[in-house]
Design an enzyme around this catalytic site. Sequence first.
Site, PDB file in Angstrom:
ATOM      1  N   PHE A 139      10.311  -6.891  -9.537  1.00  0.00           N
ATOM      2  CA  PHE A 139      10.454  -6.885  -8.077  1.00  0.00           C
ATOM      3  C   PHE A 139       9.076  -6.916  -7.451  1.00  0.00           C
ATOM      4  O   PHE A 139       8.213  -6.109  -7.801  1.00  0.00           O
ATOM      5  CB  PHE A 139      11.207  -5.638  -7.601  1.00  0.00           C
ATOM      6  CG  PHE A 139      11.397  -5.620  -6.113  1.00  0.00           C
ATOM      7  CD1 PHE A 139      12.411  -6.363  -5.529  1.00  0.00           C
ATOM      8  CD2 PHE A 139      10.548  -4.900  -5.291  1.00  0.00           C
ATOM      9  CE1 PHE A 139      12.586  -6.380  -4.139  1.00  0.00           C
ATOM     10  CE2 PHE A 139      10.703  -4.912  -3.902  1.00  0.00           C
ATOM     11  CZ  PHE A 139      11.724  -5.648  -3.335  1.00  0.00           C
ATOM     12  N   ASP A 224       1.143  -5.440 -10.308  1.00  0.00           N
ATOM     13  CA  ASP A 224       1.786  -4.937  -9.098  1.00  0.00           C
ATOM     14  C   ASP A 224       1.987  -3.440  -9.288  1.00  0.00           C
ATOM     15  O   ASP A 224       2.882  -2.995 -10.007  1.00  0.00           O
ATOM     16  CB  ASP A 224       3.121  -5.667  -8.879  1.00  0.00           C
ATOM     17  CG  ASP A 224       3.877  -5.141  -7.655  1.00  0.00           C
ATOM     18  OD1 ASP A 224       3.544  -4.044  -7.168  1.00  0.00           O
ATOM     19  OD2 ASP A 224       4.809  -5.834  -7.217  1.00  0.00           O
ATOM     20  N   LYS A 253       2.992   1.319  -0.690  1.00  0.00           N
ATOM     21  CA  LYS A 253       3.814   2.535  -0.753  1.00  0.00           C
ATOM     22  C   LYS A 253       3.007   3.825  -0.580  1.00  0.00           C
ATOM     23  O   LYS A 253       2.613   4.134   0.530  1.00  0.00           O
ATOM     24  CB  LYS A 253       4.644   2.533  -2.049  1.00  0.00           C
ATOM     25  CG  LYS A 253       5.743   1.463  -2.023  1.00  0.00           C
ATOM     26  CD  LYS A 253       6.908   1.730  -2.944  1.00  0.00           C
ATOM     27  CE  LYS A 253       8.108   0.871  -2.591  1.00  0.00           C
ATOM     28  NZ  LYS A 253       8.305  -0.289  -3.442  1.00  0.00           N
TER      29      LYS A 253
HETATM   30  C1  LIG Z   1       8.339  -1.746  -2.985  1.00  0.00           C
HETATM   31  C2  LIG Z   1       7.712  -2.742  -3.866  1.00  0.00           C
HETATM   32  C3  LIG Z   1       7.220  -3.955  -3.358  1.00  0.00           C
HETATM   33  C4  LIG Z   1       7.385  -4.360  -1.919  1.00  0.00           C
HETATM   34  O1  LIG Z   1       6.721  -3.519  -1.030  1.00  0.00           O
HETATM   35  P1  LIG Z   1       7.091  -3.594   0.525  1.00  0.00           P
HETATM   36  O2  LIG Z   1       6.151  -2.612   1.163  1.00  0.00           O
HETATM   37  O3  LIG Z   1       8.534  -3.223   0.652  1.00  0.00           O
HETATM   38  O4  LIG Z   1       6.860  -4.977   0.975  1.00  0.00           O
HETATM   39  C5  LIG Z   1       6.608  -4.823  -4.234  1.00  0.00           C
HETATM   40  N1  LIG Z   1       6.468  -4.518  -5.542  1.00  0.00           N
HETATM   41  C6  LIG Z   1       6.919  -3.367  -6.055  1.00  0.00           C
HETATM   42  C7  LIG Z   1       6.724  -3.078  -7.501  1.00  0.00           C
HETATM   43  C8  LIG Z   1       7.577  -2.440  -5.245  1.00  0.00           C
HETATM   44  O5  LIG Z   1       8.064  -1.328  -5.779  1.00  0.00           O
END
Ligand SMILES: *Cc1c(COP(=O)(O)O)cnc(C)c1O
Length: 408
Positions: A139, A224, A253
């Site tokens: 994701f 990520d 986050k």
């Molecule tokens: C939450 C998340 C995203 C997206 O972040 P947003 O602030 O919602 O755009 C991307 N990658 C990972 C691994 C995430 O957990």
Amino acid sequence: MSKQDVTRSTFDQVMVPNYAPQAIIPVRGKGSRVWDQQGNEYIDFAGGIAVNALGHCHPRLVETLKQQADQLWHLSNVYTNEPALRLARQLTEKTFADRVFFCNSGAEANEAAFKLARKYGFDNFGPEKNEIISFTQSFHGRTLFTVTVGGQPKYREGFEPVPGGITHVPFNDLDALKAAISDRTCAVVMEPIQGEGGIIAADPAFARGVRELCDQHNALLVFDEIQTGVGRTGDLYAYMGLGVIPDVLTSAKALGGGFPIGAMLATAKAAESLGFGTHGSTYGGNPLACAVAETVLDIIDTPEVLQGVAQRRALFVAELEKINEKHGIFTEIRGPGLLIGAELVEAWHGQGGKFLAAAHEEGLMLLVAGPQVLRMTPSLIITEAEIRDGMQRLESAVAKVIAEADAA
Ligand SMILES: *Cc1c(COP(=O)(O)O)cnc(C)c1O
């Protein structure tokens, strides 16, 4: 209409229906406790999806925000500002990175990383070097580019045509990556621990293999760390525990502790490809956001907080195991630090939402990661009393769900 006149049903009248929020509306939070409009109390094991790493309304974050609010709110990137410069210096000193780009969310940080990867390939090896490889179930956010790099087709269905040149291979399968990677690959993108995909950690040998393949093919390794970063695993960033250093890392986050911010961290060599005018964000590097993130890092990057993660984790796991001994609902409790996944036994597959709703009724905020994994991403400084209290509520919720199923 007064401010108090909004209720959950207002949501259906005025909001786009892309979310289905719970029935309650929280109005106040302190530490790992939250209260709703009716004054009901909740223990927060969700942490705003790994965002509220210092709980709600941490006094030092509140103080920082209030101070900065009296000082300077916004400039745009026509000017730089002190909080952004100090935060970037802190991030470069604490990590592998030499350069930082600020934005406002995780998806934007990934968007910057993927654009950088394309541009890096283009600048250094020519237009053919444009392929991005990522992993199934991964994701990476909800923009068109990030849903396409993400490995969950449900998030891009109906939004086609999507950007091309993106391939997905199974996670933790080095042979599959070996077969897919080539000199046309500009980047391999991975979460050190897949979060939304069900809390699946990269095998360290796999991660090392990915690094080697990237080196062999002159591809950038993009981590990520939007969910795993800023102390979640007990390391400031998960790559530090994994012992594999990426070329580009995205953070968001927990970085803002609840104030929106995203950051892309890169080596000096990779960063060169985002030269003047190639990318930007009006709000990126906003003084309010950067001031708060500075204080977040000051607090979290300390032995006290980072080592506390392991202690709290041990209590979470012990309490979950107790619940499991009694009710036999989990096959496995996994994930590092305070990124905890409890996979439901087969009989409960697809029914994670039921446990979430029941937990809610018992006064506990919880998450799922896919339909069969209960996920907990609480504050990194949640107290022992809050953990025990929350676990009692979880036990009641589990007992209720089972009793209801038995009655049906
Ligand atoms: C939450 C998340 C995203 C997206 O972040 P947003 O602030 O919602 O755009 C991307 N990658 C990972 C691994 C995430 O957990």
